[in-house]
Enzyme design. Structure first.
Site, PDB file in Angstrom:
ATOM      1  N   HIS A  44     -13.549   4.339  25.248  1.00 56.42           N
ATOM      2  CA  HIS A  44     -13.322   5.767  25.503  1.00 56.42           C
ATOM      3  C   HIS A  44     -14.519   6.624  25.112  1.00 56.42           C
ATOM      4  CE1 HIS A  44      -8.730   4.840  25.467  1.00 56.42           C
ATOM      5  NE2 HIS A  44      -9.312   4.494  26.586  1.00 56.42           N
TER       6      HIS A  44
ATOM      7  N   ASP B 285     -14.740   7.109  17.037  1.00 56.42           N
ATOM      8  CA  ASP B 285     -15.248   7.527  15.724  1.00 56.42           C
ATOM      9  C   ASP B 285     -16.525   6.806  15.306  1.00 56.42           C
ATOM     10  OD1 ASP B 285     -14.332   4.975  14.942  1.00 56.42           O
ATOM     11  OD2 ASP B 285     -12.402   5.780  14.287  1.00 56.42           O
TER      12      ASP B 285
ATOM     13  N   PRO C 130      -6.611  10.669  11.414  1.00 56.26           N
ATOM     14  CA  PRO C 130      -5.240  10.431  11.884  1.00 56.26           C
ATOM     15  C   PRO C 130      -5.224   9.755  13.252  1.00 56.26           C
ATOM     16  CG  PRO C 130      -5.804  12.775  12.029  1.00 56.26           C
ATOM     17  CD  PRO C 130      -6.954  12.092  11.348  1.00 56.26           C
ATOM     18  N   ASP C 131      -4.199   8.932  13.529  1.00 53.58           N
ATOM     19  CA  ASP C 131      -4.052   8.376  14.878  1.00 53.58           C
ATOM     20  C   ASP C 131      -3.343   9.407  15.747  1.00 53.58           C
ATOM     21  OD1 ASP C 131      -1.402   8.194  14.138  1.00 53.58           O
ATOM     22  OD2 ASP C 131      -1.293   6.006  14.191  1.00 53.58           O
ATOM     23  N   PHE C 132      -2.972   9.039  16.968  1.00 53.91           N
ATOM     24  CA  PHE C 132      -2.260   9.967  17.849  1.00 53.91           C
ATOM     25  C   PHE C 132      -0.758   9.967  17.568  1.00 53.91           C
ATOM     26  CE2 PHE C 132      -5.144  10.192  21.904  1.00 53.91           C
ATOM     27  CZ  PHE C 132      -5.974  11.055  21.225  1.00 53.91           C
ATOM     28  N   ARG C 133      -0.190   8.748  17.556  1.00 55.74           N
ATOM     29  CA  ARG C 133       1.247   8.666  17.783  1.00 55.74           C
ATOM     30  C   ARG C 133       2.102   8.323  16.576  1.00 55.74           C
ATOM     31  NH1 ARG C 133      -1.437   6.887  22.189  1.00 55.74           N
ATOM     32  NH2 ARG C 133      -1.068   8.059  24.113  1.00 55.74           N
TER      33      ARG C 133
ATOM     34  N   ASN D 292     -11.405   3.679  20.042  1.00 56.96           N
ATOM     35  CA  ASN D 292     -11.751   4.774  19.136  1.00 56.96           C
ATOM     36  C   ASN D 292     -13.077   5.402  19.507  1.00 56.96           C
ATOM     37  OD1 ASN D 292      -9.413   4.151  17.895  1.00 56.96           O
ATOM     38  ND2 ASN D 292     -10.349   3.092  16.164  1.00 56.96           N
TER      39      ASN D 292
HETATM   40  P1  CNA Z   1      -2.000   5.506  18.806  1.00 55.44           P
HETATM   41  O1  CNA Z   1      -1.257   5.625  20.068  1.00 55.44           O
HETATM   42  O2  CNA Z   1      -1.958   6.641  17.861  1.00 55.44           O
HETATM   43  O3  CNA Z   1      -1.415   4.196  18.063  1.00 55.44           O
HETATM   44  C1  CNA Z   1      -1.829   3.801  16.789  1.00 55.44           C
HETATM   45  C2  CNA Z   1      -1.115   2.492  16.441  1.00 55.44           C
HETATM   46  O4  CNA Z   1      -1.647   1.998  15.232  1.00 55.44           O
HETATM   47  C3  CNA Z   1       0.385   2.625  16.265  1.00 55.44           C
HETATM   48  O5  CNA Z   1       1.023   1.534  16.884  1.00 55.44           O
HETATM   49  C4  CNA Z   1       0.567   2.570  14.744  1.00 55.44           C
HETATM   50  O6  CNA Z   1       1.785   1.999  14.357  1.00 55.44           O
HETATM   51  C5  CNA Z   1      -0.578   1.690  14.346  1.00 55.44           C
HETATM   52  N1  CNA Z   1      -1.096   1.938  12.999  1.00 55.44           N
HETATM   53  C6  CNA Z   1      -1.323   3.132  12.383  1.00 55.44           C
HETATM   54  N2  CNA Z   1      -1.870   2.935  11.173  1.00 55.44           N
HETATM   55  C7  CNA Z   1      -1.997   1.600  11.015  1.00 55.44           C
HETATM   56  C8  CNA Z   1      -2.497   0.782   9.970  1.00 55.44           C
HETATM   57  N3  CNA Z   1      -2.997   1.293   8.841  1.00 55.44           N
HETATM   58  N4  CNA Z   1      -2.458  -0.558  10.138  1.00 55.44           N
HETATM   59  C9  CNA Z   1      -1.963  -1.106  11.270  1.00 55.44           C
HETATM   60  N5  CNA Z   1      -1.467  -0.382  12.291  1.00 55.44           N
HETATM   61  C10 CNA Z   1      -1.497   0.964  12.171  1.00 55.44           C
HETATM   62  O7  CNA Z   1      -3.530   5.149  19.036  1.00 55.44           O
HETATM   63  P2  CNA Z   1      -4.198   4.240  20.171  1.00 55.44           P
HETATM   64  O8  CNA Z   1      -5.581   3.981  19.725  1.00 55.44           O
HETATM   65  O9  CNA Z   1      -3.346   3.094  20.547  1.00 55.44           O
HETATM   66  O10 CNA Z   1      -4.236   5.247  21.401  1.00 55.44           O
HETATM   67  C11 CNA Z   1      -5.286   5.289  22.175  1.00 55.44           C
HETATM   68  C12 CNA Z   1      -6.072   6.625  22.022  1.00 55.44           C
HETATM   69  C13 CNA Z   1      -6.094   7.214  20.639  1.00 55.44           C
HETATM   70  C14 CNA Z   1      -7.493   6.357  22.315  1.00 55.44           C
HETATM   71  O11 CNA Z   1      -7.836   7.029  23.469  1.00 55.44           O
HETATM   72  C15 CNA Z   1      -8.320   6.886  21.145  1.00 55.44           C
HETATM   73  O12 CNA Z   1      -9.491   7.502  21.599  1.00 55.44           O
HETATM   74  C16 CNA Z   1      -7.446   7.875  20.488  1.00 55.44           C
HETATM   75  N6  CNA Z   1      -7.733   8.195  19.090  1.00 55.44           N
HETATM   76  C17 CNA Z   1      -8.868   7.743  18.464  1.00 55.44           C
HETATM   77  C18 CNA Z   1      -9.094   8.048  17.128  1.00 55.44           C
HETATM   78  C19 CNA Z   1     -10.343   7.520  16.467  1.00 55.44           C
HETATM   79  O13 CNA Z   1     -11.381   7.440  17.104  1.00 55.44           O
HETATM   80  N7  CNA Z   1     -10.256   7.140  15.185  1.00 55.44           N
HETATM   81  C20 CNA Z   1      -8.180   8.837  16.420  1.00 55.44           C
HETATM   82  C21 CNA Z   1      -7.029   9.303  17.098  1.00 55.44           C
HETATM   83  C22 CNA Z   1      -6.830   8.962  18.427  1.00 55.44           C
END
Ligand code: CNA
Length: 293
Positions: free
Chosen positions: A139, A122, A45-48, A120
């Protein structure tokens, strides 16, 4: 003549424009910037994103505020929420690279990638085959670990074993402070490698591709505003973010406004990348890379 699949014939103008740019042989120093959105299809899952994002699903950890799970001060008092989350999401155990990760590796294979900056943690870019040289994990990552009090390094494999199997925070062998993997918590500095390379990379970039990030976390979110004014900016994201503009209107001037140099394609980044690669006739290479991971 062979007929094109209808998805290609009907491709939106934004994707067609990007395909034309990549086919032109003009762009050899592409900087890619990604965030949690590129790993959502891998099951992380993402954060936001409302509903599915991590910040909406932390109730079970009973946190004072969602960011506490990655807060150094909070970790010192209560490491359990992070330990639980890390044991569920520990990289390399359950998740495989997406089409978007493989696309970045393909750009490198084609000699077009200057650098990919990922927020990320991951490690999926690495699994997709992006080389260490082309990669900046802004990060941090889970491969190594250290003490949150005295900074002494701690064996990465042992840290993983204690968190994943014993579900507790490892203790520093010198000062007994809590150890954590070397991912950047709120309030911590970014890795030296980021600071060492970012200024030159944004100066040299001839094309910027941003995917799957809300551009809310500093200083990485500033990268799109640091590239040269004549560097085109592409955004593949579910929503418009940062200083990106919706419609790029091209002009012949040397220095462009964002409106003139930006291309935004709204939607799932894997779908955008797949369509783009079909237009470029890169789909076989893309699939080959993705299935070998
Ligand atoms: P965020 O703030 O959660 O934003 C994610 C963005 O991606 C949003 O604008 C969504 O609309 C967009 N989005 C989601 N799914 C899709 C998709 N399938 N296709 C296109 N766009 C999509 O996350 P950010 O990375 O901007 O925030 C930064 C943080 C989140 C960093 O410090 C990361 O370390 C941290 N994070 C990392 C992971 C990981 O490593 N996979 C997971 C969750 C959070």
């Amino acid at each position: 003549a062979p007929t094109q699949p209808s998805s290609i014939a009907n491709a939106p103008q934004s994707i067609k424009s990007v395909a034309k740019m990549l086919a032109s042989n003009k762009y050899k120093k592409i900087v890619v910037l990604t965030g949690a959105g590129v790993s959502c299809n891998a099951g992380i899952p993402d954060f936001r994103t409302p509903g599915t994002g991590l910040y909406d699903n932390l109730q079970k950890y009973n946190l004072p505020f969602p960011e506490a799970v990655f807060d150094l001060g909070f970790y010192a008092r209560n490491p359990d929420p992070f330990v639980q989350l890390a044991s569920e999401l520990w990289p390399g155990l359950k998740h495989s690279p997406t089409i978007t990760h493989s696309f970045i590796a393909l750009l490198e294979q084609k000699g077009m990638l200057l650098r990919t900056y990922t927020q990320n943690i991951d490690m999926l870019d690495v699994l997709a085959g992006v080389s260490e040289e082309r990669m900046i994990e802004c990060h941090g990552h889970f491969r190594t670990a250290s003490c949150t009090v005295c900074s002494k390094p701690f064996d990465g494999e042992e840290c993983k074993r204690i968190i994943v199997e014993e579900n507790r925070a490892p203790s520093c062998l010198s000062c007994k402070g809590h150890v954590k993997p070397d991912i950047v918590f709120f309030g911590e500095g970014l890795p030296d490698r980021f600071h060492r390379l970012v200024k030159k990379d944004v100066r040299d970039a001839d094309l910027l591709i941003v995917m799957g990030t809300s551009l809310m976390v500093s200083p990485v979110c500033q990268i799109p505003d640091m590239v040269r004014r004549d560097c085109p900016r592409i955004l593949f994201n579910r929503e418009l973010v940062g200083t990106f503009c919706r419609d790029g209107v091209k002009s012949r001037r040397k220095s462009y406004s964002n409106k003139e140099r930006d291309i935004f394609h709204a939607g799932d980044c894997d779908e955008s990348v797949r369509l783009l690669c079909s237009l470029l006739d890169w789909d076989e290479e893309l699939d080959e890379l993705n299935s070998s991971t």
